[in-house]
Design a protein around this motif. Structure first.
Motif, short mmCIF file in Angstrom:
data_model
loop_
_atom_site.label_atom_id
_atom_site.label_comp_id
_atom_site.label_asym_id
_atom_site.label_seq_id
_atom_site.Cartn_x
_atom_site.Cartn_y
_atom_site.Cartn_z
N SER A 85 0.86 -1.45 -0.35
CA SER A 85 0.07 0.18 0.03
C SER A 85 0.57 1.37 -0.22
O SER A 85 0.76 2.49 -0.88
CB SER A 85 -0.92 0.17 1.06
N TRP A 86 2.09 1.26 0.68
CA TRP A 86 2.36 2.31 0.99
C TRP A 86 3.82 2.72 -0.38
O TRP A 86 3.79 3.84 -0.84
CB TRP A 86 3.29 2.36 2.06
N ILE A 87 4.12 1.42 -1.20
CA ILE A 87 5.02 1.39 -2.42
C ILE A 87 4.35 2.03 -3.42
O ILE A 87 4.87 2.39 -3.93
CB ILE A 87 5.40 -0.07 -2.60
N VAL A 88 3.13 1.22 -3.64
CA VAL A 88 1.61 1.69 -4.15
C VAL A 88 1.60 3.72 -3.93
O VAL A 88 1.70 3.88 -5.50
CB VAL A 88 0.48 1.11 -4.63
N ILE A 89 1.35 4.23 -3.20
CA ILE A 89 1.34 5.51 -3.23
C ILE A 89 2.51 5.97 -3.38
O ILE A 89 2.53 7.49 -4.04
CB ILE A 89 0.81 6.19 -1.56
N THR A 90 4.06 6.30 -3.24
CA THR A 90 4.96 6.59 -3.39
C THR A 90 5.30 6.21 -4.77
O THR A 90 5.52 6.99 -5.38
CB THR A 90 6.05 5.27 -2.97
N THR A 91 4.64 5.60 -5.65
CA THR A 91 5.10 5.01 -6.74
C THR A 91 3.96 6.01 -7.63
O THR A 91 4.46 6.74 -8.79
CB THR A 91 4.39 3.60 -7.09
N LEU A 92 2.86 5.99 -6.96
CA LEU A 92 2.30 6.89 -7.51
C LEU A 92 2.25 8.86 -7.18
O LEU A 92 2.75 9.82 -8.40
CB LEU A 92 -0.56 6.92 -6.92
N ILE A 93 2.42 8.73 -6.32
CA ILE A 93 2.69 10.00 -6.66
C ILE A 93 4.77 10.87 -6.88
O ILE A 93 4.35 11.91 -7.84
CB ILE A 93 3.61 10.68 -5.41
N MET A 94 5.48 10.01 -7.14
CA MET A 94 6.48 10.25 -8.24
C MET A 94 6.12 10.25 -9.21
O MET A 94 6.86 11.51 -10.23
CB MET A 94 7.83 8.58 -7.78
N PHE A 95 5.19 9.73 -9.90
CA PHE A 95 5.05 9.64 -11.17
C PHE A 95 4.14 10.37 -11.65
O PHE A 95 3.96 11.13 -12.42
CB PHE A 95 4.43 8.39 -11.54
N ASP A 96 3.40 11.31 -10.79
CA ASP A 96 2.52 12.27 -11.14
C ASP A 96 1.02 11.64 -11.13
O ASP A 96 0.54 12.70 -11.67
CB ASP A 96 2.68 13.26 -11.53
N TYR A 97 0.86 10.82 -10.88
CA TYR A 97 -0.67 9.42 -11.56
C TYR A 97 -0.83 10.29 -10.29
O TYR A 97 -2.28 10.30 -10.63
CB TYR A 97 0.13 8.23 -11.21
N LEU A 98 -0.85 10.17 -8.44
CA LEU A 98 -1.84 11.16 -8.10
C LEU A 98 -0.83 12.27 -7.55
O LEU A 98 -0.31 12.29 -7.42
CB LEU A 98 -1.44 10.28 -6.93
N HIS A 99 -2.34 14.61 -7.57
CA HIS A 99 -1.21 14.93 -7.89
C HIS A 99 -1.84 15.88 -6.32
O HIS A 99 -3.25 15.76 -6.57
CB HIS A 99 -1.57 16.17 -9.22
N ILE A 100 -1.69 15.68 -5.64
CA ILE A 100 -2.18 16.20 -4.43
C ILE A 100 -1.99 17.32 -4.32
O ILE A 100 -1.59 18.44 -4.20
CB ILE A 100 -1.43 15.80 -2.83
N THR A 101 -3.73 18.33 -3.58
CA THR A 101 -3.99 19.39 -4.03
C THR A 101 -5.23 19.78 -2.91
O THR A 101 -6.11 18.84 -2.58
CB THR A 101 -4.35 19.33 -5.30
N TYR A 102 -5.14 20.33 -2.54
CA TYR A 102 -6.10 20.74 -1.19
C TYR A 102 -7.42 21.06 -2.01
O TYR A 102 -8.69 20.91 -1.43
CB TYR A 102 -6.17 22.62 -0.54
N LYS A 103 -7.36 21.31 -3.75
CA LYS A 103 -9.12 21.29 -4.31
C LYS A 103 -9.61 19.95 -3.81
O LYS A 103 -11.06 20.12 -4.73
CB LYS A 103 -8.50 21.68 -5.54
N LYS A 104 -8.73 19.06 -3.75
CA LYS A 104 -9.82 17.96 -3.56
C LYS A 104 -9.92 17.64 -2.00
O LYS A 104 -10.20 15.81 -1.79
CB LYS A 104 -9.03 16.38 -4.65
N TRP A 105 -10.01 18.45 -1.35
CA TRP A 105 -10.37 18.05 0.17
C TRP A 105 -11.61 17.48 0.20
O TRP A 105 -11.69 16.71 1.69
CB TRP A 105 -10.50 19.58 0.73
N TYR A 106 -12.47 17.75 -0.54
CA TYR A 106 -14.22 17.27 -0.24
C TYR A 106 -13.82 15.65 -0.47
O TYR A 106 -14.27 14.45 0.06
CB TYR A 106 -15.54 17.63 -1.01
N CYS A 107 -13.73 14.55 -0.94
CA CYS A 107 -12.66 13.26 -1.18
C CYS A 107 -12.95 13.23 0.20
O CYS A 107 -13.41 11.58 0.32
CB CYS A 107 -11.78 13.16 -1.89
#
Length: 235
Positions: free
Chosen positions: A141-163
């Motif tokens: 689970s943490w490896i997947v998240i690390t990879t997502l962020i590294m490849f910008d497949y997941l771009h963390i932003t305050y605009k998605k706070w409601y999720c």
């Protein structure tokens, strides 16, 4: 003697995993330059995570005699988050809303359990199926998240706070279903703490989580601003 937290088996596991993860991430960053190659890596990790969490839940079902199939449904933050994360990676699009809810729970829960797997001593064998699959799905689970962020497949932003709001509402609803319909004594730590001997029930842990989440959103916002400013200066 069975495996212990920070015993030699646990230490060997951590060393092997961290070595493979560092090597894997370095090679992935260096050679996976196209979106297609990055997607292949991400989807492969998603498949591995799905297999790990499904095998873990099935192994828990067969811990009882006769098998109790109601345990197939994940009843913990980490278990459900591993399942949700795997499905969000495999079925959802890049940067989908589910990822924006589950990323911090999956990462934090995975990292904490990687270093402190409280279930480690449930059997004399380190490779007892519920134990090793539990370790694997938390680790992945943490490896997947690390990879997502590294490849910008997941771009963390305050605009998605409601999720996070509808995500936690869904977990609480699932917990109520597991307790009232499936007959489990607890789910998602609604009654009992996440870690024994602490006050960290759902109602205590959630405000702490939201506070940490808010701080991290601010950090990612600052990072994005600096990146944008750097790009503008280089034009």
């Amino acid at each position: 003697m069975g495996p212990k937290i920070w015993g030699w088996q646990h230490i060997v596991y951590m060393v092997v995993v961290l070595t493979l993860v560092i090597i894997g991430l370095v090679f992935a960053k260096k050679f996976a330059k196209t979106e297609k190659s990055q997607r292949v890596i991400i989807k492969s990790l998603g498949v591995a995570l799905l297999i790990a969490i499904v095998c873990n839940r099935i192994s828990i079902v067969f811990k009882t005699n006769p098998p109790e199939w109601s345990w197939l449904f994940p009843d913990s933050f980490c278990g459900m988050s591993s399942l949700v994360l795997a499905l969000a990676v495999l079925i959802g699009k890049k940067n989908n809303d589910v990822l924006h809810f589950v990323w911090l729970i999956a990462f934090a829960g995975g990292i904490i359990t990687f270093f402190y797997p409280e279930f480690l001593g449930q059997n004399v064998s380190f490779f007892y199926i519920p134990t090793i699959t539990g370790l694997l799905h938390h680790t992945l689970s943490w490896i997947v998240i690390t990879t997502l962020i590294m490849f910008d497949y997941l771009h963390i932003t305050y605009k998605k706070w409601y999720c996070t709001l509808w995500g936690f509402t869904s977990y609480l609803s699932a917990g109520a279903f597991i307790i009232s319909v499936l007959g489990h004594g607890d789910a998602f730590s609604i009654f009992n703490p996440i870690l024994e001997g602490t006050p960290l029930t759902f109602w205590v842990a959630t405000p702490i989580y939201l506070s940490v989440y808010a701080v991290l959103l601010w950090v990612f916002y600052i990072i994005d601003k600096k990146k944008l400013k750097k790009v503008q200066l280089n034009k």
